[in-house]
Design an enzyme around this catalytic site. Structure first.
Site, PDB file in Angstrom:
ATOM      1  N   GLU A   1      -6.086  -7.396   5.564  1.00  0.00           N
ATOM      2  CA  GLU A   1      -5.472  -8.431   4.718  1.00  0.00           C
ATOM      3  C   GLU A   1      -5.555  -9.815   5.357  1.00  0.00           C
ATOM      4  O   GLU A   1      -4.840 -10.736   4.948  1.00  0.00           O
ATOM      5  CB  GLU A   1      -4.013  -8.076   4.435  1.00  0.00           C
ATOM      6  CG  GLU A   1      -3.095  -8.020   5.647  1.00  0.00           C
ATOM      7  CD  GLU A   1      -3.038  -6.658   6.310  1.00  0.00           C
ATOM      8  OE1 GLU A   1      -2.016  -6.366   6.959  1.00  0.00           O
ATOM      9  OE2 GLU A   1      -4.016  -5.884   6.177  1.00  0.00           O
TER      10      GLU A   1
ATOM     11  N   ASP B   1      -6.042  -2.693  -3.110  1.00  0.00           N
ATOM     12  CA  ASP B   1      -7.410  -3.216  -3.225  1.00  0.00           C
ATOM     13  C   ASP B   1      -7.512  -4.239  -4.349  1.00  0.00           C
ATOM     14  O   ASP B   1      -8.192  -5.262  -4.226  1.00  0.00           O
ATOM     15  CB  ASP B   1      -8.386  -2.066  -3.490  1.00  0.00           C
ATOM     16  CG  ASP B   1      -8.618  -1.208  -2.248  1.00  0.00           C
ATOM     17  OD1 ASP B   1      -8.196  -1.615  -1.148  1.00  0.00           O
ATOM     18  OD2 ASP B   1      -9.221  -0.126  -2.396  1.00  0.00           O
TER      19      ASP B   1
ATOM     20  N   ASN C   1       0.820  -1.207   0.000  1.00  0.00           N
ATOM     21  CA  ASN C   1       0.000   0.000   0.000  1.00  0.00           C
ATOM     22  C   ASN C   1       0.853   1.255   0.000  1.00  0.00           C
ATOM     23  O   ASN C   1       0.575   2.230  -0.709  1.00  0.00           O
ATOM     24  CB  ASN C   1      -0.932   0.005   1.215  1.00  0.00           C
ATOM     25  CG  ASN C   1      -2.201  -0.795   0.979  1.00  0.00           C
ATOM     26  OD1 ASN C   1      -2.645  -0.955  -0.154  1.00  0.00           O
ATOM     27  ND2 ASN C   1      -2.783  -1.297   2.053  1.00  0.00           N
TER      28      ASN C   1
END
Length: 322
Positions: free
Chosen positions: A228, A202, A193
């Site tokens: 996650e 995503d 990320n």
């Protein structure tokens, strides 16, 4: 769709009082003889269908139905004399302009002045009501989906997943069947990320979910636990077979690039088996096993050992790596 003859309505001659009464009603009304021909139609009936009275009188009622419904409707009509009384049913009808509407038909069988059976049918348009009901049903289905599914991955969400897990463990207790549960966590997901952005993150979560769900059995369940983290419910197998399953998934994932960035990810997993312990105890066990897998360097699977009667004999979770 041709008229049977050119004579005016029989009822206009023999039952003028009935014609006058029905003509004043705001709802559509028709009278059909035993052969299926319209012998009276009131103004509201003509206005609803978009025909002049002369176009409907002595025409067969099939003129007012979509072609796909005509055979069944004729069969129903033929069986409705003289026993069938006070019937109520929903019917799709066809208007003069070719459009269709949904109506409730409530009818009864009576006899004319010559003793011949006739069906008096009252029509109520329910198209808008059905449209509202359909939209409400679709909205309810959508709300149910949103309440049980994770919006990003489409997997069952944690709340509903807990319900499924509880039901699965209860079946295991009741039937004595084996069931294993796995907690897995994508490795170094925060770094993905941070480096590539949340949009890529995503996409990886969605593609990962689709991939794992595709390689599991149809009887298995994959749940997005949060972030996650994912939970697997694997019925019918012990923790060793479950460990083999998770290792197979982990191995296949190595050669599976995810997202447009072509990233390869791994995960750590903790595997446990239901041994009549509570749901909370089982989740705690596999969470500890997951912690062991992460501590061992990630990209591996830790299996929860079966406790023995001697606490000192308990080993750490068994690790398997690629």
């Amino acid at each position: 769709m041709t008229a049977v003859d050119d004579t005016p309505s029989l009822l206009s001659q023999t039952q003028p009082h009935l014609r006058q009464m029905l003509g004043n009603l705001a709802m559509g009304v028709c009278i059909i003889d035993a052969e299926g021909y319209l012998r009276l139609v009131n103004p509201a009936f003509c206005e609803f269908f978009g025909y002049a009275e002369s176009e409907l009188l002595n025409a067969h009622f099939r003129k007012l139905l979509p072609a796909r419904h005509q055979p069944e409707a004729e069969k129903h009509h033929a069986s409705g004399f003289p026993e069938a009384l006070n019937q109520r049913r929903a019917v799709e009808v066809r208007l003069q302009d070719g459009s269709t509407r949904s109506v409730i038909i409530e009818d009864t069988v009576s006899h004319d002045e010559e003793g011949q059976p006739q069906r008096i049918a009252f029509l109520v348009d329910i198209t808008e009501r059905l449209d509202v009901e359909r939209r409400l049903q679709e909205k309810n289905r959508r709300l149910e989906y949103l309440a049980t599914r994770d919006h990003l991955t489409g997997l069952h969400n944690r709340r509903f997943g807990l319900e499924m897990l509880g039901q699965s463990l209860e079946r295991s207790r009741r039937c004595g069947d084996k069931i294993s549960v796995v907690m897995l966590d994508l490795d170094h997901f925060k770094a993905i990320n941070d480096r590539y952005g949340h949009a890529v993150g995503d996409t990886i979560l969605k593609e990962f979910s689709h991939f794992v769900a595709g390689v599991l059995r149809t009887s298995d369940t994959l749940i997005r636990w949060g972030g996650e983290e994912f939970l697997m419910i694997l019925p019918g197998i012990d923790r060793f077979a479950a460990q083999t399953t998770v290792n197979r998934v982990l191995l296949q994932l190595v050669d599976r690039p995810l997202s447009a960035a072509g990233l390869r990810v791994s995960f750590s997993a903790g595997v446990g088996e239901h041994r009549q312990q509570t749901l909370e105890a089982l989740l705690e066990e596999i969470d500890q096993a997951l912690y062991q897998a992460k501590s061992a360097g990630r990209g591996c699977v830790a299996i929860v050992p079966v406790p023995t009667s001697r606490p000192e004999a308990q080993d750490d979770p068994t690790l398997s790596t690629l």
